[in-house]
Design a protein around this motif. Sequence first.
Motif, PDB file in Angstrom:
ATOM      1  N   MET A  79       0.848  -1.181   0.000  1.00 11.01           N
ATOM      2  CA  MET A  79       0.000   0.000   0.000  1.00 11.01           C
ATOM      3  C   MET A  79       0.892   1.242   0.000  1.00 11.01           C
ATOM      4  SD  MET A  79      -2.907   1.122   2.757  1.00 11.01           S
ATOM      5  CE  MET A  79      -4.252   0.299   1.950  1.00 11.01           C
ATOM      6  N   GLU A  80       0.511   2.195  -0.849  1.00 13.79           N
ATOM      7  CA  GLU A  80       1.261   3.453  -0.914  1.00 13.79           C
ATOM      8  C   GLU A  80       1.074   4.242   0.372  1.00 13.79           C
ATOM      9  OE1 GLU A  80       1.129   6.032  -4.284  1.00 13.79           O
ATOM     10  OE2 GLU A  80       0.413   4.414  -5.557  1.00 13.79           O
ATOM     11  N   PRO A  81       2.033   5.060   0.717  1.00 18.38           N
ATOM     12  CA  PRO A  81       1.868   5.893   1.913  1.00 18.38           C
ATOM     13  C   PRO A  81       0.761   6.919   1.704  1.00 18.38           C
ATOM     14  CG  PRO A  81       3.854   6.518   0.729  1.00 18.38           C
ATOM     15  CD  PRO A  81       3.299   5.292   0.050  1.00 18.38           C
ATOM     16  N   PHE A  82       0.102   7.266   2.792  1.00 23.46           N
ATOM     17  CA  PHE A  82      -0.936   8.282   2.783  1.00 23.46           C
ATOM     18  C   PHE A  82      -0.294   9.661   2.751  1.00 23.46           C
ATOM     19  CE2 PHE A  82      -3.151  11.430   5.367  1.00 23.46           C
ATOM     20  CZ  PHE A  82      -4.339  11.526   4.664  1.00 23.46           C
ATOM     21  N   ILE A  83      -0.922  10.589   2.024  1.00 20.73           N
ATOM     22  CA  ILE A  83      -0.500  11.984   2.102  1.00 20.73           C
ATOM     23  C   ILE A  83      -1.729  12.825   2.422  1.00 20.73           C
ATOM     24  CG2 ILE A  83       1.440  11.658   0.524  1.00 20.73           C
ATOM     25  CD1 ILE A  83      -0.131  13.271  -1.549  1.00 20.73           C
ATOM     26  N   SER A  84      -1.509  13.951   3.050  1.00 19.12           N
ATOM     27  CA  SER A  84      -2.605  14.847   3.439  1.00 19.12           C
ATOM     28  C   SER A  84      -3.087  15.651   2.235  1.00 19.12           C
ATOM     29  CB  SER A  84      -2.126  15.803   4.530  1.00 19.12           C
ATOM     30  OG  SER A  84      -1.205  16.735   3.978  1.00 19.12           O
ATOM     31  N   LYS A  85      -4.233  16.283   2.406  1.00 24.53           N
ATOM     32  CA  LYS A  85      -4.757  17.150   1.347  1.00 24.53           C
ATOM     33  C   LYS A  85      -3.818  18.328   1.100  1.00 24.53           C
ATOM     34  CE  LYS A  85      -9.207  17.542   0.456  1.00 24.53           C
ATOM     35  NZ  LYS A  85      -9.426  16.627  -0.647  1.00 24.53           N
ATOM     36  N   ARG A  86      -3.185  18.844   2.163  1.00 27.27           N
ATOM     37  CA  ARG A  86      -2.229  19.951   2.003  1.00 27.27           C
ATOM     38  C   ARG A  86      -1.016  19.486   1.181  1.00 27.27           C
ATOM     39  NH1 ARG A  86      -0.960  24.892   3.528  1.00 27.27           N
ATOM     40  NH2 ARG A  86      -2.577  25.287   5.023  1.00 27.27           N
ATOM     41  N   GLU A  87      -0.513  18.298   1.486  1.00 32.18           N
ATOM     42  CA  GLU A  87       0.610  17.763   0.705  1.00 32.18           C
ATOM     43  C   GLU A  87       0.187  17.505  -0.741  1.00 32.18           C
ATOM     44  OE1 GLU A  87       3.155  15.150   3.892  1.00 32.18           O
ATOM     45  OE2 GLU A  87       1.104  14.501   3.451  1.00 32.18           O
ATOM     46  N   ALA A  88      -1.016  16.979  -0.923  1.00 36.91           N
ATOM     47  CA  ALA A  88      -1.523  16.727  -2.271  1.00 36.91           C
ATOM     48  C   ALA A  88      -1.611  18.034  -3.058  1.00 36.91           C
ATOM     49  CB  ALA A  88      -2.885  16.048  -2.206  1.00 36.91           C
ATOM     50  N   ALA A 141     -10.136  25.289  -6.006  1.00 36.94           N
ATOM     51  CA  ALA A 141     -10.319  25.096  -4.563  1.00 36.94           C
ATOM     52  C   ALA A 141     -10.225  23.613  -4.208  1.00 36.94           C
ATOM     53  CB  ALA A 141     -11.658  25.679  -4.110  1.00 36.94           C
ATOM     54  N   ALA A 142     -10.840  22.758  -5.015  1.00 37.96           N
ATOM     55  CA  ALA A 142     -10.782  21.312  -4.752  1.00 37.96           C
ATOM     56  C   ALA A 142      -9.347  20.800  -4.849  1.00 37.96           C
ATOM     57  CB  ALA A 142     -11.681  20.560  -5.729  1.00 37.96           C
ATOM     58  N   LEU A 143      -8.636  21.231  -5.857  1.00 35.01           N
ATOM     59  CA  LEU A 143      -7.255  20.763  -6.046  1.00 35.01           C
ATOM     60  C   LEU A 143      -6.309  21.312  -4.985  1.00 35.01           C
ATOM     61  CD1 LEU A 143      -7.202  20.923  -9.918  1.00 35.01           C
ATOM     62  CD2 LEU A 143      -7.026  18.856  -8.512  1.00 35.01           C
ATOM     63  N   LEU A 144      -6.700  22.411  -4.362  1.00 35.66           N
ATOM     64  CA  LEU A 144      -5.894  22.966  -3.272  1.00 35.66           C
ATOM     65  C   LEU A 144      -6.365  22.479  -1.903  1.00 35.66           C
ATOM     66  CD1 LEU A 144      -5.333  26.601  -4.583  1.00 35.66           C
ATOM     67  CD2 LEU A 144      -3.760  24.645  -4.678  1.00 35.66           C
ATOM     68  N   GLN A 160      -9.757  12.965  -3.114  1.00 38.23           N
ATOM     69  CA  GLN A 160     -11.124  12.463  -2.935  1.00 38.23           C
ATOM     70  C   GLN A 160     -11.590  12.491  -1.480  1.00 38.23           C
ATOM     71  OE1 GLN A 160     -11.860   8.802  -5.417  1.00 38.23           O
ATOM     72  NE2 GLN A 160      -9.657   9.082  -5.745  1.00 38.23           N
ATOM     73  N   MET A 161     -10.689  12.755  -0.569  1.00 37.99           N
ATOM     74  CA  MET A 161     -11.048  12.742   0.841  1.00 37.99           C
ATOM     75  C   MET A 161     -11.793  14.011   1.239  1.00 37.99           C
ATOM     76  SD  MET A 161      -7.751  10.961   2.555  1.00 37.99           S
ATOM     77  CE  MET A 161      -8.614  10.845   4.109  1.00 37.99           C
ATOM     78  N   GLN A 162     -12.659  13.853   2.239  1.00 37.72           N
ATOM     79  CA  GLN A 162     -13.394  15.000   2.770  1.00 37.72           C
ATOM     80  C   GLN A 162     -12.401  15.927   3.481  1.00 37.72           C
ATOM     81  OE1 GLN A 162     -16.694  15.414   2.272  1.00 37.72           O
ATOM     82  NE2 GLN A 162     -16.538  17.414   3.206  1.00 37.72           N
ATOM     83  N   PRO A 163     -12.414  17.210   3.184  1.00 37.61           N
ATOM     84  CA  PRO A 163     -11.446  18.114   3.803  1.00 37.61           C
ATOM     85  C   PRO A 163     -11.860  18.556   5.206  1.00 37.61           C
ATOM     86  CG  PRO A 163     -12.840  19.340   2.326  1.00 37.61           C
ATOM     87  CD  PRO A 163     -13.246  17.887   2.193  1.00 37.61           C
ATOM     88  N   TYR A 164     -10.874  19.007   5.958  1.00 36.02           N
ATOM     89  CA  TYR A 164     -11.126  19.776   7.168  1.00 36.02           C
ATOM     90  C   TYR A 164     -11.029  21.223   6.737  1.00 36.02           C
ATOM     91  CZ  TYR A 164     -10.755  15.695  10.129  1.00 36.02           C
ATOM     92  OH  TYR A 164     -10.981  14.486  10.722  1.00 36.02           O
ATOM     93  N   ARG A 165     -12.083  21.971   6.972  1.00 35.38           N
ATOM     94  CA  ARG A 165     -12.079  23.380   6.591  1.00 35.38           C
ATOM     95  C   ARG A 165     -11.915  24.203   7.852  1.00 35.38           C
ATOM     96  NH1 ARG A 165     -16.516  20.958   3.608  1.00 35.38           N
ATOM     97  NH2 ARG A 165     -15.979  20.875   1.402  1.00 35.38           N
ATOM     98  N   GLY A 166     -10.928  25.048   7.859  1.00 31.56           N
ATOM     99  CA  GLY A 166     -10.684  25.825   9.056  1.00 31.56           C
ATOM    100  C   GLY A 166      -9.686  26.932   8.802  1.00 31.56           C
ATOM    101  N   PRO A 167      -9.049  27.380   9.870  1.00 33.92           N
ATOM    102  CA  PRO A 167      -8.127  28.514   9.755  1.00 33.92           C
ATOM    103  C   PRO A 167      -6.970  28.220   8.801  1.00 33.92           C
ATOM    104  CG  PRO A 167      -8.499  27.919  12.061  1.00 33.92           C
ATOM    105  CD  PRO A 167      -9.136  26.859  11.222  1.00 33.92           C
ATOM    106  N   LEU A 168      -6.527  29.270   8.137  1.00 36.56           N
ATOM    107  CA  LEU A 168      -5.364  29.167   7.270  1.00 36.56           C
ATOM    108  C   LEU A 168      -4.098  29.159   8.111  1.00 36.56           C
ATOM    109  CD1 LEU A 168      -6.452  31.775   4.568  1.00 36.56           C
ATOM    110  CD2 LEU A 168      -6.541  29.284   4.381  1.00 36.56           C
TER     111      LEU A 168
END
Length: 150
Positions: free
Chosen positions: A1-10, A41-44, A72-80
């Motif tokens: 299995m490939e390592p997981f990366i976060s949405k920020r890293e993606a 916005a989705a890609l970021l 494809q993961m649900q994001p956490y939306r919050g402070p920058l």
Amino acid sequence: MEPFISKREAAEHVRVARYRAGISWAQIAEQLGVAKEWSTAALLGSHPMTAAQAAVVQELLSLDDAVVEALQMQPYRGPLSEDDLSDPTIYRFQEAVMVYGPTIKELIHEEFGDGIMSAINFQLDIQRRADPEGDRVVVTFDGKFLDYKW
């Protein structure tokens, strides 16, 4: 299995891959059949993409499976982050809200009553407008009015 990366890293992988591929955000949106503001916005990392959308972007930008999974993961939306907040473009939007926020609030309340503009049922549009004194940036926030229910 490939390592997981976060949405920020993606998002960073997408930014670099897009730059290297010489593809604009608008061109990606066109391939997806969606607004450039939403797809960017989705890609970021601010919205989840469908598997089909992520596959299109993977093909366009030669992205790894781990990046496609993160998109494809649900994001956490919050402070920058502090880095984001200190960016001059983002800071200027904060500055505009600090200066005009009370005015926007008063005028919304006067026109619509007691309530808010939704940032969930929301559309964003960014356009360039030619002006003899230098091109203008036109940003439209289009959110559903939500009245307070008492």
